[in-house]
Design a protein around this motif. Structure first.
Motif, short mmCIF file in Angstrom:
data_model
loop_
_atom_site.label_atom_id
_atom_site.label_comp_id
_atom_site.label_asym_id
_atom_site.label_seq_id
_atom_site.Cartn_x
_atom_site.Cartn_y
_atom_site.Cartn_z
N MET A 132 0.84 -1.19 0.00
CA MET A 132 0.00 0.00 0.00
C MET A 132 0.88 1.25 0.00
N SER A 133 0.32 2.33 -0.52
CA SER A 133 1.05 3.59 -0.56
C SER A 133 0.10 4.73 -0.22
N PHE A 134 0.62 5.74 0.46
CA PHE A 134 -0.21 6.91 0.76
C PHE A 134 -0.37 7.77 -0.48
N TYR A 135 0.47 7.51 -1.51
CA TYR A 135 0.40 8.30 -2.74
C TYR A 135 1.00 7.48 -3.89
N TYR A 136 0.51 7.73 -5.10
CA TYR A 136 1.03 7.05 -6.28
C TYR A 136 1.54 8.09 -7.27
N GLY A 137 0.71 8.53 -8.20
CA GLY A 137 1.10 9.57 -9.15
C GLY A 137 2.12 9.08 -10.16
N TYR A 138 2.66 10.05 -10.91
CA TYR A 138 3.68 9.75 -11.92
C TYR A 138 5.00 9.43 -11.20
N SER A 139 5.76 8.44 -11.62
CA SER A 139 5.48 7.54 -12.72
C SER A 139 5.16 6.13 -12.23
N GLU A 140 4.60 6.05 -11.00
CA GLU A 140 4.04 4.79 -10.56
C GLU A 140 2.84 4.44 -11.44
N VAL A 141 2.06 5.47 -11.79
CA VAL A 141 0.99 5.32 -12.76
C VAL A 141 1.38 6.15 -13.97
N ASP A 142 1.81 5.50 -15.01
CA ASP A 142 2.29 6.20 -16.20
C ASP A 142 1.20 6.20 -17.27
#
Length: 304
Positions: A132-142
């Protein structure tokens, strides 16, 4: 999630009538539509509000230029500016590329592919929500094309879910209700209805997980009733082990939320590709160093 499924075993004996299920399903769709409309309206007003806040943007730029200002004692100056910079991370602001890369002129195929990847991630989290992560964003989600392998798999899986819900709408209306709750809830955070900071979020699956529990719990409950006593004991033992496993993982995750730094330092190792996690960790280290009286501790935090 497993806890909800087990509770559902007890609720399944008193199934709702078909009309009640149809009413709840229709109500869920209507509520989701209204929520999506409100999200769009809020987003429009937020953009207008941001355009009239030129001084806030100017303050952010000035702060960024002063982050590395050091006095004769080796201490960071402009503490007020750094705190102001950190406090700019609010909802009423435009999302930058690191937070929402999908908003920077993607093609239709890129948007469809990326949304499919996000929806696939949510579906995976329903079965195994780790890491789990408190945040994803670029570039975990590309940005992804719709022709990519995992995008196609996600689209096919969701088509199967939709088709199965429609197929069992009359014979198993409770399963249909679970599918409707899951899809209508999670669709709000697919980035099609409104931009999501970080592209996705573990916390956003809360309501959708209840629908998933119903959809998965129903066939499991039917299977449970058809098993003999010995097989029921085996299945109960398996679920007990699963509950213990997820409980241990949850307790371990809670400990990581002790402070900002413990959370950021842990998640940056698991999600090293996330630009925003690195950014938030760096900002927090600056803030922590400003609060330290020891020059050595300040230097260590700044050099981390």
């Amino acid at each position: 999630m497993v806890f909800l499924i087990l509770i559902f075993f007890y609720l399944i004996s008193n199934q709702l009538k078909r009309k009640a299920v149809a009413f709840l399903a229709a109500l869920m769709v209507i509520v989701s539509f209204i929520a999506g409309l409100l999200f769009h309206i809020d987003a429009v007003f937020s953009v207008v509000k941001i355009q009239n806040q030129k001084t806030v943007i100017s303050e952010k730029n000035n702060t960024e230029n002063n982050l590395n200002t050091v006095n004769d004692n080796g201490q960071l100056e402009n503490a007020e500016s750094v705190v102001a910079f950190a406090s700019l991370k609010k909802e009423d602001r435009p999302l930058d590329f690191a937070e929402f890369p999908l908003g920077f002129t993607p093609t239709l195929t890129e948007k469809t592919g990326t949304v499919s990847i996000v929806m696939g991630h949510y579906l995976k989290m329903m079965f195994y929500p780790f890491p789990m992560s408190f945040y994803y964003g670029y570039s975990e989600v590309d940005i992804s094309e719709v022709t990519e392998f995992w995008a196609i798999i996600s689209i096919l899986l969701h088509l199967v879910i939709i088709a199965s819900g429609i197929y069992f709408i009359r014979s198993h209306p409770l399963y249909f209700l679970g599918v409707i709750i899951y899809l209508s809830s999670i669709f709000l955070f697919s980035n099609l209805v409104t931009p999501v900071a970080g592209m996705l979020g573990d916390r956003l699956t809360f309501i959708a997980s209840s629908g998933f529990a119903i959809a998965l719990g129903y066939p499991l409950a039917v299977l449970f009733k058809k098993l003999n006593v010995s097989n029921r004991k085996i299945l109960t033992g398996v679920f007990s082990l699963v509950i213990v496993f997820f409980s241990v993982k949850t307790i371990a995750r809670n400990a990581q939320w002790k402070t900002y730094l413990t959370l950021y330092r842990h998640d940056v190792k698991e999600f090293d590709n996330s630009v925003q996690i690195h950014n938030l960790l760096a900002t927090r280290l600056v803030l922590e160093s400003l609060q330290e009286k020891s020059i050595d501790k300040q230097r260590k935090l700044r050099e981390e």
